[in-house]
Scaffold this motif. Structure first.
Motif, PDB file in Angstrom:
ATOM      1  N   LEU A 104       0.838  -1.208   0.000  1.00 59.17           N
ATOM      2  CA  LEU A 104       0.000   0.000   0.000  1.00 59.17           C
ATOM      3  C   LEU A 104       0.868   1.251   0.000  1.00 59.17           C
ATOM      4  CD1 LEU A 104      -2.978  -0.388   2.516  1.00 59.17           C
ATOM      5  CD2 LEU A 104      -3.102   0.037   0.077  1.00 59.17           C
ATOM      6  N   LYS A 105       1.871   1.260   0.858  1.00 52.10           N
ATOM      7  CA  LYS A 105       2.777   2.407   0.951  1.00 52.10           C
ATOM      8  C   LYS A 105       3.480   2.643  -0.389  1.00 52.10           C
ATOM      9  CE  LYS A 105       6.728   4.168   3.609  1.00 52.10           C
ATOM     10  NZ  LYS A 105       7.358   4.809   2.491  1.00 52.10           N
ATOM     11  N   ALA A 106       3.939   1.575  -1.009  1.00 47.61           N
ATOM     12  CA  ALA A 106       4.632   1.704  -2.295  1.00 47.61           C
ATOM     13  C   ALA A 106       3.696   2.203  -3.404  1.00 47.61           C
ATOM     14  CB  ALA A 106       5.253   0.369  -2.691  1.00 47.61           C
ATOM     15  N   ALA A 107       2.427   1.811  -3.339  1.00 49.86           N
ATOM     16  CA  ALA A 107       1.471   2.158  -4.389  1.00 49.86           C
ATOM     17  C   ALA A 107       0.829   3.534  -4.209  1.00 49.86           C
ATOM     18  CB  ALA A 107       0.378   1.096  -4.461  1.00 49.86           C
ATOM     19  N   HIS A 108       0.885   4.083  -2.995  1.00 48.45           N
ATOM     20  CA  HIS A 108       0.213   5.354  -2.711  1.00 48.45           C
ATOM     21  C   HIS A 108       1.193   6.334  -2.077  1.00 48.45           C
ATOM     22  CE1 HIS A 108      -3.708   3.596  -3.607  1.00 48.45           C
ATOM     23  NE2 HIS A 108      -3.283   2.525  -2.963  1.00 48.45           N
ATOM     24  N   ALA A 109       1.492   7.404  -2.803  1.00 46.13           N
ATOM     25  CA  ALA A 109       2.491   8.374  -2.352  1.00 46.13           C
ATOM     26  C   ALA A 109       2.159   9.008  -1.008  1.00 46.13           C
ATOM     27  CB  ALA A 109       2.668   9.467  -3.412  1.00 46.13           C
ATOM     28  N   GLY A 110       0.904   9.149  -0.674  1.00 47.96           N
ATOM     29  CA  GLY A 110       0.524   9.812   0.564  1.00 47.96           C
ATOM     30  C   GLY A 110       0.485   8.921   1.789  1.00 47.96           C
ATOM     31  N   VAL A 111       0.858   7.648   1.638  1.00 48.43           N
ATOM     32  CA  VAL A 111       0.787   6.709   2.758  1.00 48.43           C
ATOM     33  C   VAL A 111       2.164   6.553   3.393  1.00 48.43           C
ATOM     34  CG1 VAL A 111       0.326   4.313   3.435  1.00 48.43           C
ATOM     35  CG2 VAL A 111      -1.172   5.458   1.789  1.00 48.43           C
ATOM     36  N   GLU A 112       2.214   6.761   4.703  1.00 47.34           N
ATOM     37  CA  GLU A 112       3.420   6.503   5.501  1.00 47.34           C
ATOM     38  C   GLU A 112       3.134   5.315   6.398  1.00 47.34           C
ATOM     39  OE1 GLU A 112       6.427   7.924   5.286  1.00 47.34           O
ATOM     40  OE2 GLU A 112       5.688   9.171   3.653  1.00 47.34           O
ATOM     41  N   LEU A 113       4.173   4.606   6.806  1.00 47.94           N
ATOM     42  CA  LEU A 113       3.998   3.392   7.600  1.00 47.94           C
ATOM     43  C   LEU A 113       5.032   3.334   8.704  1.00 47.94           C
ATOM     44  CD1 LEU A 113       2.803   0.528   8.054  1.00 47.94           C
ATOM     45  CD2 LEU A 113       4.399  -0.294   6.300  1.00 47.94           C
ATOM     46  N   THR A 114       4.567   3.071   9.910  1.00 45.02           N
ATOM     47  CA  THR A 114       5.452   2.793  11.046  1.00 45.02           C
ATOM     48  C   THR A 114       5.054   1.437  11.609  1.00 45.02           C
ATOM     49  OG1 THR A 114       5.676   5.138  11.618  1.00 45.02           O
ATOM     50  CG2 THR A 114       6.208   3.534  13.341  1.00 45.02           C
ATOM     51  N   ILE A 115       6.027   0.562  11.760  1.00 42.37           N
ATOM     52  CA  ILE A 115       5.795  -0.758  12.325  1.00 42.37           C
ATOM     53  C   ILE A 115       6.335  -0.763  13.751  1.00 42.37           C
ATOM     54  CG2 ILE A 115       6.362  -3.208  12.151  1.00 42.37           C
ATOM     55  CD1 ILE A 115       6.623  -2.683   9.076  1.00 42.37           C
TER      56      ILE A 115
END
Length: 173
Positions: A104-115
């Motif tokens: 999802l993060k790779a496909a959508h520029a506005g998505v950030e991810l913290t694990i």
């Protein structure tokens, strides 16, 4: 806060078409269960809560946020890294969720991810000092845009032990 046991309709309705800034994903019905505690008839419900419904809700939220940034905080156990014995079901669900989030993060520029990888047992039914500490760790990671953080020093030790000395790790577990 939404319970995903009944599906995603209530969670989607609660959003009322609004974009959101931060989504904390910690859905799990198997986090405290060993594989042998999960019956075959219950596995479908666990798969819905731990995997299918969170992915459906995430897809919905990303669509709502098409022109609005979204930061997803994915909370998981360090067990997903160390392949803990008798925890293959929980681990598999979390690994699949994490892969979905990375895509999802790779496909959508506005998505950030913290694990966030937790290695302490956190009470599920009440606040504690650890829940407050965990909230602070998550907030700091969000502000600093960290991609991965560990909560509980033992998680780093278990992970290192697993990758450096798999035989020793298995003997301890």
């Amino acid at each position: 806060i939404q319970d995903l046991r009944g599906g995603t309709d209530a969670a989607e309705a609660a959003l009322n078409g609004r974009a959101i800034d931060v989504l904390i994903n910690l859905a799990s019905s198997t986090s405290r269960l060993r594989d042998d505690e999960i019956s075959v008839p219950d596995l479908e419900q666990h798969a819905a809560v731990d995997l299918i419904n969170p992915l459906r809700l995430l897809r919905h939220v990303v669509a709502l946020n098409a022109s609005h940034p979204l930061h997803i905080v994915f909370v998981s156990s360090v067990l997903t890294l160390v392949k803990s014995p008798n925890r293959a079901i929980y681990t598999s669900f979390k690994i699949l969720q994490e892969e979905y989030l990375r895509r999802l993060k790779a496909a959508h520029a506005g998505v950030e991810l913290t694990i966030v990888r937790i290695s302490k047992l956190i009470p599920a039914d009440r606040d504690s000092r650890d829940t407050v500490k965990l909230a602070k760790v998550i907030l700091a990671a969000y502000k600093e845009k960290k991609q991965t953080v560990f909560f509980g020093a033992s998680g780093l030790v278990l992970t290192a032990l697993f990758y450096v000395q798999p035989i020793a790790f298995r003997a301890i577990m």
